[in-house]
Design an enzyme around this catalytic site. Structure first.
Site: not given
Lengths: 234, 732
Positions: B43, B86, B90, B111, B310, B492
């Protein structure tokens, strides 16, 4: 017309209300929730959003903020106050308006256009008395808790004193259950206080402020307030 | 020496551990090992995909960021306006905890955007689920939609579009990809960088808890039955806090940029990746004190603090002389701001906890994750899903019935029941609402708008990963062109299965090359992206799904309100003749619905596609056409039905007596086709324009509005609009 737009942490319609005020040639300014005084406005708008996150009952915390004391005083002395969406919830929690807004009967958030039938007999209010068209207003809603609830006795009183400002209807002004987006009692979308200077409504007139977006029916409400103010000041 | 069990827990291989030993020349400390494993997860480390990124065309005159250099790609819109955007995934969190997984997906991508100093103005969600008849899928679907609605509505950024697609391969492993677009002025762009000895690292926003520890690692392994036990690896969102953080960061960028060096969000791998990436960009060292980090839970150790995911936290790299200004700025927004470290000379990261050094190493050792070559046989004919021969099916008998059935399929039908749960209007910029192809969002205080879309037909990618991915890019561009927008750039999100499987490796490699091919030929640079691999469950890998997020620009909004379909307008098909051969059903929704299989050969001529898209854009700017719709899932007839539904209008088609196959005519999915609506007085002009530019065209019929409930007639189709609407609205 000077317009104070109250901003709580979590408010998000403040910018849209500024936009709508500029569209109709009013003179808006923002007031942050910690301020004790709202200045000398001709009108106060409590915009939509999720004040303080609305993690408790919607609007329940905002009523205790610094700025609300002055808003309440302004309203009691006859000042023009409108609460939109979360602002409506805050006005109910602050007891400037009766009733409460509970979760939509679908238990889901709803964002869509609605048609609002203007209650003919409530037209003595500055928000309505100069609305120039004779058909329902097309104004979008955007809320999860817009289901207006009030006890039968108060509902009777609201009707008798002509304080139901808007009801959800179809584009022809027919008020039926099928056009009620949230389950509110009697299809109520907006109500007035006893003297007609405080309006709470779930739909967002500030979003109906531009032909490019959702039309301009929201501007009719602001124009009505400005006209009545001109008459009053004459 | 560490044992294999321990390494498995953090998804690190023995070889990778040996590499750590080699780089450090010693055993790593516990905290160091955690930092390595998080940044070397797929990731964060892009171990299997990084070598492929060099294929992407990333540069163009209007691209302001270097590929991968910032949190999102920035595009120059002219007049000092900038857009950043972007797409990010998730998926794994949403598979085990759909509400919070999707909600924090929204929070995370937001964010990325406001860390660059830009104001988020639009969100889109690209969602994939298994079969809705399955109860677990229903739970996931409802949870994901509620999570998006809960977070996005509360924070006050409109959710203006996206897709929802159902396919059995996503059972147990739904895809939740979120795209965010922000805008602002060029001078307000902020870099996610750290530099200047003595400058301070200030952590703002939420306290740090134990949630999401090793979330990046969790995202980088296959899902299993036990994954539900990983719910603690899923973070919990607080959109109210993020709203404050967003306002504070945007205002900081706009009004006080001289106080800061950079802003970096905290996402996957928490403080570790945030601090190391910022330092690496600026070429400096950093020292941090984990004891100073405000903690939500008691007795947190430095390992947990460095890896916690967090939510709603941001790192502000602050000039030392402005530390009080920055802290007070956040205080106004009722946010905690705490100095947790500083920039130092050199290339080291030093982590202290209660005055003890718990990690100290060269930053590049950690940020420079190893890469892996994909192993596969690059021969399409040997590929698992290669099946060039369409099974012969009988042609349509009752065309009306077939159309109604098509319109009610979950992948085609009206998604309004979902979109109305999202606030799609807040911020007063939404010109075209969700459900009409690309969203059109006004750029505030301008006479321009952005068109935004996400797209990927994963069935076509499954059939042929290279061509299918070319088609995904072309189709996204077509969505934009159909609303009159010139495509500017793409982002992408590569959702694939386990890349150690040769089939998946083949898909991944070919998809990236297909995207690159289309992006190059269509002239649309790739400016940001994300990869989500290991989307595997016990039933196998997901369909390869390289989701394409794309933005385009509409210059001048004066004409946009006139783009209505009205009666007497002619409908033309451009890009091909009306008649289509049986082959055109390859990869189509119709063929899948009939046979529950995918087969056939996919073809796209990208040079022609580019020419066709330019034709449409020119026709819009020459005011020859009033409206257009690209032909995609469901083919010509579904596109035509959608036009009629959207504008509540009927249609009367010209004679098509020479049709060879009705199914192919109505529902074939040949690429590079648009429907355009042309006012009567412009018909000659458009014909001449098409002839002069060598674009095939055919006059299909005219729109009619002769009654309350007009008819739609075309070839064997003859249905009342109300009937068509009823089916279209019945699917979800």
């Amino acid at each position: 017309m000077k317009v104070a737009i109250i901003v709580f942490p979590g408010t998000w319609s403040d910018g849209d209300c500024m936009y709508a005020m500029h569209q109709v040639g009013a003179d808006p300014y923002k007031v942050w929730h910690t301020q004790e005084k709202i200045g000398n406005p001709d009108m106060v708008i409590i915009p939509g959003g999720f004040s303080y996150g609305d993690y408790l009952r919607c609007g329940a915390i905002a009523q205790f903020s610094n700025v609300m004391k002055d808003v309440v005083n302004f309203a009691i002395s006859g000042g023009i106050v409108v609460g939109i969406c979360n602002g409506f919830q805050i006005l109910c929690e602050s007891e400037l308006l009766p009733g409460v807004l509970i979760k939509n009967d679908s238990l889901q958030f709803r964002c869509e256009d609605t048609f609002l039938k203007i209650n003919d007999s409530a037209i003595s209010s500055p928000f309505l008395n100069n609305i120039s068209i004779n058909k329902p207003l097309k104004i979008p809603i955007s809320h999860g808790s817009g289901n207006y609830f009030v006890d039968d006795l108060t509902l009777k009183k609201l009707k008798k004193t002509n304080r139901i400002a808007f009801q959800y209807s179809n584009s022809e002004g027919i008020v039926e259950d099928g056009y009620n987006p949230n389950g509110s009692v009697d299809n109520i979308a907006g109500i007035l206080n006893e003297s007609g200077n405080v309006l709470g409504m779930m739909p967002h007139p500030e979003r109906a402020s531009d032909v490019l977006l959702s039309g301009t029916d929201g501007n009719l409400i602001w124009n009505s307030v400005m006209k009545s103010m001109m008459v009053k000041n004459k | 020496m560490i044992d294999k069990n321990e390494l498995d827990k953090i998804a690190m291989s023995k070889e990778e551990y040996d590499l750590v030993l080699e780089r450090l020349g010693r055993e790593p400390t516990h905290v160091e090992l955690g930092m390595f494993s998080a940044l070397w997860s797929e990731h964060c480390g892009y171990k299997h995909t990084r070598p492929l990124f060099s294929f992407f065309p990333t540069e163009a005159k209007h691209v302001l960021t270097k590929a991968g250099a910032e949190n999102a790609g920035a595009i120059d819109l002219g007049d000092d306006d900038v857009a950043v955007f972007k797409v990010e995934s998730h998926n794994h969190p949403s598979a085990v905890e759909p509400y919070e997984g999707a909600a924090t997906g929204v929070g995370g991508i937001l964010r990325d955007i406001f860390a660059m100093g830009m104001r988020p103005i639009a969100l889109l969600d690209s969602l994939r689920f298994g079969n809705l008849k399955d109860s677990r899928t229903q739970y996931l679907f409802n949870g994901v939609v509620s999570g998006i609605s809960g977070y996005g509505n509360c924070i006050g950024v409109p959710t203006v579009g996206g897709e929802i697609f159902f396919d059995n391969s996503y059972t147990g492993n739904p895809l939740v990809n979120v795209m965010c677009v922000g805008v602002g002025k060029k001078k307000d762009l902020v870099s996610a960088t750290a530099s200047g000895k003595g400058n301070l690292l200030i952590l703002v926003g939420a306290d740090t808890g134990r949630d999401g520890i090793h979330g990046a690692t969790f995202a980088s392994v296959d899902l299993s039955v036990d994954s539900v036990n990983d719910r603690p690896a899923v973070q919990v969102g607080n959109p109210f806090l993020e709203k404050l953080l967003m306002e504070a960061c945007v205002e900081l960028a706009q009004n006080h940029q001289d106080w800061i060096i950079g802003i970096q969000d905290l996402g996957a791998a928490g403080l570790t990746s945030s601090i190391l990436e910022a330092a690496e960009r600026g070429g400096c060292g950093v020292e941090i004190n984990t004891s100073a980090v405000p903690q939500r839970e008691i007795e947190m150790n430095p390992y947990e603090i460095m890896l916690s995911e967090s939510q709603e936290r941001m790192l502000i790299i602050t000039k030392k002389e402005h530390q009080n200004d920055v802290i007070n700025h956040f205080k106004h927004w009722e946010l905690d701001a705490t100095i947790i470290g500083k920039v130092i000379d050199g290339e080291e990261v030093i982590v202290r906890h209660e005055n003890e050094i718990v990690a100290r190493t060269n930053i590049n050792f950690i940020t420079n994750a190893p890469t892996y070559k994909l192993n596969f046989n690059n021969d399409l004919k040997e590929y698992d899903y290669y099946n060039p021969n369409l099974e012969k099916i009988n042609d349509i008998k009752d065309a009306n019935q077939e159309l109604l059935e098509m319109l009610s399929l979950p992948n085609i039908c009206n998604k309004k029941s979902v979109f109305r749960q999202y606030d799609h209007q807040v911020l007063n910029n939404t010109i075209i609402k969700p459900g009409y192809g690309a969203a059109v969002i006004r750029i505030p205080n301008s006479n321009k708008a952005l068109a935004i879309t996400t797209d990927c037909n994963s069935r076509k990618v499954t059939m042929n990963p290279y061509t299918g991915s070319e088609i995904a890019v072309a189709e996204a561009a077509r969505n934009l062109v159909a609303v009159g927008a010139k495509p500017l750039a793409l982002s992408d999100c590569l959702n694939f299965g386990n890349p150690d499987k040769s089939t998946v490796a083949f898909q991944l490699s070919n998809a990236v090359q297909g995207i690159s091919s289309a992006a190059t030929i269509l002239g649309i640079p790739v400016v940001s992206g994300n990869a989500s691999l290991y989307n595997d469950t016990i039933t196998g890998s997901i369909a390869p799904t390289p989701v394409i997020g794309m933005i385009g620009i509409i210059e001048g909004l004066d004409d946009i309100l006139n783009r209505k379909i009205e009666q007497q307008q002619h409908l033309f098909i451009v890009g091909s003749q009306l008649n289509q051969k049986f082959d055109s059903l390859a990869g189509s929704e119709y063929y899948y619905n009939k046979t529950k299989s995918i087969a056939g050969n996919l073809e796209i001529d990208l040079v022609f596609e580019k020419k066709l898209q330019n034709f449409i854009l020119d026709a819009f700017s020459k005011k020859m056409i009033k409206n257009s719709q690209d032909i995609s899932d469901g083919g010509l007839m579904v596109a035509l039905a959608e036009m009629c539904i959207n504008y509540s209008i009927g249609f009367s088609g010209n004679n098509i007596s020479d049709a060879q196959r009705i199914d192919s005519l109505l529902f074939g999915e040949t690429e590079s086709r648009f429907l355009i609506s042309v006012p009567e007085e412009k018909v000659q002009e458009i014909i001449e324009f098409a002839k002069s530019t060598n674009i095939p065209y055919e006059d299909v019929g005219t729109f009619v509005n002769d009654s309350e409930d007009p008819s739609i007639s075309f070839g064997p189709i003859n249905l009342k609009l109300s009937k068509i609407k009823e089916s279209y609205n019945s699917g979800l």
